[in-house]
Design a protein around this motif. Structure first.
Motif, short mmCIF file in Angstrom:
data_model
loop_
_atom_site.label_atom_id
_atom_site.label_comp_id
_atom_site.label_asym_id
_atom_site.label_seq_id
_atom_site.Cartn_x
_atom_site.Cartn_y
_atom_site.Cartn_z
N LYS A 262 0.83 -1.20 0.00
CA LYS A 262 0.00 0.00 0.00
C LYS A 262 0.87 1.26 0.00
CE LYS A 262 -4.07 -1.95 2.29
NZ LYS A 262 -4.91 -1.96 3.51
N GLN A 263 1.93 1.24 0.81
CA GLN A 263 2.85 2.38 0.85
C GLN A 263 3.56 2.53 -0.49
OE1 GLN A 263 5.36 1.38 4.19
NE2 GLN A 263 3.85 2.05 5.71
N LEU A 264 3.93 1.41 -1.09
CA LEU A 264 4.59 1.44 -2.39
C LEU A 264 3.66 2.01 -3.46
CD1 LEU A 264 7.27 0.67 -3.79
CD2 LEU A 264 6.28 -1.56 -4.29
N LEU A 265 2.39 1.63 -3.40
CA LEU A 265 1.40 2.14 -4.36
C LEU A 265 1.21 3.65 -4.20
CD1 LEU A 265 -0.75 1.64 -6.53
CD2 LEU A 265 -2.38 1.12 -4.68
N THR A 266 1.17 4.11 -2.95
CA THR A 266 1.03 5.56 -2.70
C THR A 266 2.20 6.32 -3.29
OG1 THR A 266 -0.20 5.14 -0.65
CG2 THR A 266 0.82 7.31 -0.89
N ALA A 285 -2.61 -8.32 -7.20
CA ALA A 285 -1.87 -7.82 -6.03
C ALA A 285 -0.47 -7.34 -6.39
CB ALA A 285 -1.80 -8.88 -4.94
N LYS A 286 -0.23 -7.01 -7.66
CA LYS A 286 1.05 -6.47 -8.10
C LYS A 286 0.84 -5.09 -8.71
CE LYS A 286 3.12 -11.00 -8.98
NZ LYS A 286 3.76 -11.90 -9.99
N ILE A 287 1.82 -4.23 -8.53
CA ILE A 287 1.70 -2.84 -8.97
C ILE A 287 2.41 -2.67 -10.31
CG2 ILE A 287 2.17 -0.42 -8.35
CD1 ILE A 287 2.39 -1.40 -5.42
N PHE A 288 1.77 -1.94 -11.21
CA PHE A 288 2.34 -1.68 -12.53
C PHE A 288 2.19 -0.19 -12.86
CE2 PHE A 288 0.82 -6.02 -12.45
CZ PHE A 288 1.89 -6.74 -12.99
N THR A 289 3.03 0.27 -13.77
CA THR A 289 2.93 1.66 -14.24
C THR A 289 3.24 1.71 -15.73
OG1 THR A 289 3.63 3.94 -13.86
CG2 THR A 289 5.34 2.25 -13.74
N ARG A 290 2.78 2.79 -16.35
CA ARG A 290 2.98 2.97 -17.79
C ARG A 290 2.83 4.45 -18.10
NH1 ARG A 290 -0.64 -0.38 -22.22
NH2 ARG A 290 0.84 -0.31 -23.95
N LYS A 291 3.80 5.02 -18.78
CA LYS A 291 3.77 6.46 -19.02
C LYS A 291 2.60 6.86 -19.91
CE LYS A 291 6.68 10.39 -20.32
NZ LYS A 291 6.45 11.09 -19.05
N ASN A 292 2.37 6.10 -20.97
CA ASN A 292 1.22 6.35 -21.85
C ASN A 292 0.83 5.03 -22.52
OD1 ASN A 292 2.99 6.08 -24.23
ND2 ASN A 292 3.74 8.13 -23.67
N SER A 293 -0.15 5.10 -23.41
CA SER A 293 -0.69 3.88 -24.01
C SER A 293 0.29 3.15 -24.91
CB SER A 293 -1.96 4.21 -24.79
OG SER A 293 -1.67 5.16 -25.82
N THR A 294 1.33 3.84 -25.35
CA THR A 294 2.32 3.19 -26.24
C THR A 294 3.62 2.84 -25.51
OG1 THR A 294 3.20 5.35 -26.93
CG2 THR A 294 1.40 4.41 -28.25
N SER A 295 3.72 3.20 -24.24
CA SER A 295 4.94 2.92 -23.46
C SER A 295 4.91 1.51 -22.91
CB SER A 295 5.06 3.92 -22.30
OG SER A 295 5.11 5.25 -22.78
N PRO A 296 6.06 0.94 -22.59
CA PRO A 296 6.10 -0.41 -22.01
C PRO A 296 5.52 -0.43 -20.60
CG PRO A 296 8.29 0.57 -21.97
CD PRO A 296 7.42 1.50 -22.77
N MET A 301 8.09 -3.63 -7.87
CA MET A 301 8.13 -4.62 -6.81
C MET A 301 8.67 -4.03 -5.50
SD MET A 301 6.98 -7.12 -8.56
CE MET A 301 7.24 -8.47 -7.44
N LYS A 302 9.51 -3.01 -5.61
CA LYS A 302 10.11 -2.42 -4.41
C LYS A 302 10.49 -0.96 -4.69
CE LYS A 302 14.29 -4.96 -5.77
NZ LYS A 302 13.60 -5.71 -6.84
N GLU A 303 10.91 -0.26 -3.67
CA GLU A 303 11.19 1.17 -3.80
C GLU A 303 12.34 1.45 -4.77
OE1 GLU A 303 11.41 3.76 -0.50
OE2 GLU A 303 9.95 2.64 0.69
N SER A 304 13.28 0.53 -4.87
CA SER A 304 14.40 0.74 -5.79
C SER A 304 13.90 0.82 -7.24
CB SER A 304 15.43 -0.38 -5.65
OG SER A 304 14.85 -1.65 -5.92
N ASP A 305 12.75 0.17 -7.54
CA ASP A 305 12.17 0.28 -8.89
C ASP A 305 11.69 1.70 -9.15
OD1 ASP A 305 12.63 -2.41 -9.33
OD2 ASP A 305 10.65 -3.02 -8.61
N LEU A 306 11.11 2.34 -8.11
CA LEU A 306 10.68 3.73 -8.25
C LEU A 306 11.89 4.65 -8.46
CD1 LEU A 306 7.97 3.96 -5.44
CD2 LEU A 306 7.60 3.76 -7.89
N GLU A 307 12.98 4.38 -7.73
CA GLU A 307 14.20 5.19 -7.89
C GLU A 307 14.75 5.04 -9.30
OE1 GLU A 307 16.75 3.79 -4.82
OE2 GLU A 307 15.55 4.64 -3.18
N LYS A 308 14.67 3.82 -9.84
CA LYS A 308 15.16 3.57 -11.19
C LYS A 308 14.30 4.31 -12.22
CE LYS A 308 16.89 -0.27 -14.00
NZ LYS A 308 16.97 -1.74 -14.11
#
Length: 321
Positions: A262-266, A285-296, A301-308
């Motif tokens: 939940k904290q990671l999602l926030t 129960a897994k979090i995903f992100t995508r910049k736009n409809s054509t982006s990968p 999985m963890k905070e280091s992914d957000l930093e990346k």
């Protein structure tokens, strides 16, 4: 009238006179002390200078007059006592020096005791440091193992919530029927939920919400029913008024995430708002992100992914692969 010294040719006011050559001499120039000269008494009228004294041809030495300064002095008890007094005077500082030496010796002995104590303490510290160094690699390994165990525990905790759904925004009443509320939501989103498909339903605390209403936790018999229910609920936006309750706030139906997720999602949503990222969602129960409809699609999985992701955005890119 003063006469001139027969040796230094300086004026002689008080001195001795040679009975042979009649020349006057200073006491020092005549080779005799004034005291010795006075002690001669009547013999001083027969005193002769070193030039006029008869020489001893056999030995090559001149005969010394009584009281004259010669290398050989007559030994008397008085002379010996005077010399001893001089020696005692010279040796008197040695007593104080000996006391100082004894004090220094005591100080050195104390320093040696302190030095030995410090040496032992240093050796003990070195031994402890060596023990720590020996365990350094083991501690590093244990740290890695603890980290892996924490990850496994979190994974297992999330897995235990696989069949759970968390519903937020439903007003709370003292006499409410949670099975009935879940059934009404199912009917509203076109996915009817039979009571036999629900393992249990209850209220749980919901963090970060201004409302005092607790979230509704629904545990389905299997994860397939749960996934279908969540997917159907996300297709429709609805409020408590749509299910016969008071309230205009939106009702949210989501996977039952762990506190860490939940904290990671926030944080992921905050990153999306700051960087104009269009999509952040949860599936299985897994979090995903995508910049736009054509982006990968990027899993988080963890905070280091957000930093990346943040680092890639700063470099004008978004692809983590």
């Amino acid at each position: 009238m003063d006469s001139l010294c027969g040796r230094c040719q300086e004026s002689v006011h008080d001195g001795v006179m040679c009975n042979s050559c009649a020349q006057s001499f200073h006491f020092a120039c005549g080779g005799i002390t004034e005291q010795g000269y006075r002690k001669l008494g009547d013999r001083k009228f027969h005193w002769r200078c070193s030039t006029c004294k008869p020489s001893n041809k056999a030995t090559g030495k001149t005969t010394a007059s009584p009281g004259s300064l010669t290398p050989q002095r007559s030994l008397t008890l008085e002379n010996v006592m005077q010399e001893l007094d001089k020696i005692n005077l010279k040796l008197s500082p040695l007593q104080s020096l000996a006391a100082d030496v004894d004090l220094i010796k005591k100080d050195i002995a104390q320093f040696k005791v302190v030095e030995e104590s410090l040496t032992n303490k240093i050796k003990l510290l070195e031994q402890k440091v060596q023990i720590v160094e020996n365990f350094k690699d083991e501690l590093s390994s244990l740290k890695s193992r603890v980290g892996a165990l924490e990850e496994d525990m979190h994974t297992n905790e999330q897995w235990l919530r696989t069949n759970n759904v968390e519903i937020k925004g439903v007003p709370q009443k003292a006499t409410e029927n949670l099975f009935d509320i879940v059934g009404k939501i199912g009917n509203l989103v076109m996915y009817p939920v039979a009571r036999q498909n629900i393992n249990f339903v209850t209220r749980i605390p919901s963090r970060g919400r201004a409302s005092n209403a607790k979230s509704i936790l629904v545990s389905f018999i299997n994860k397939y029913s749960k996934e279908d229910f969540v997917a159907a609920a996300r297709q429709k936006s609805f409020t408590p008024a749509d299910i016969g309750l008071q309230g205009s706030q939106k009702i949210y139906v989501n996977d039952h995430l762990t506190t860490r997720n939940k904290q990671l999602l926030t944080k992921a949503k905050a990153l999306a708002r700051e960087n104009n990222i269009q999509y952040v969602w949860v599936k299985h129960a897994k979090i995903f992100t995508r910049k736009n409809s054509t982006s990968p699609v990027i899993p988080i999985m963890k905070e280091s992914d957000l930093e990346k992701i943040g680092a890639n955005l700063n470099n004008s890119g978004f692809d983590l692969n």
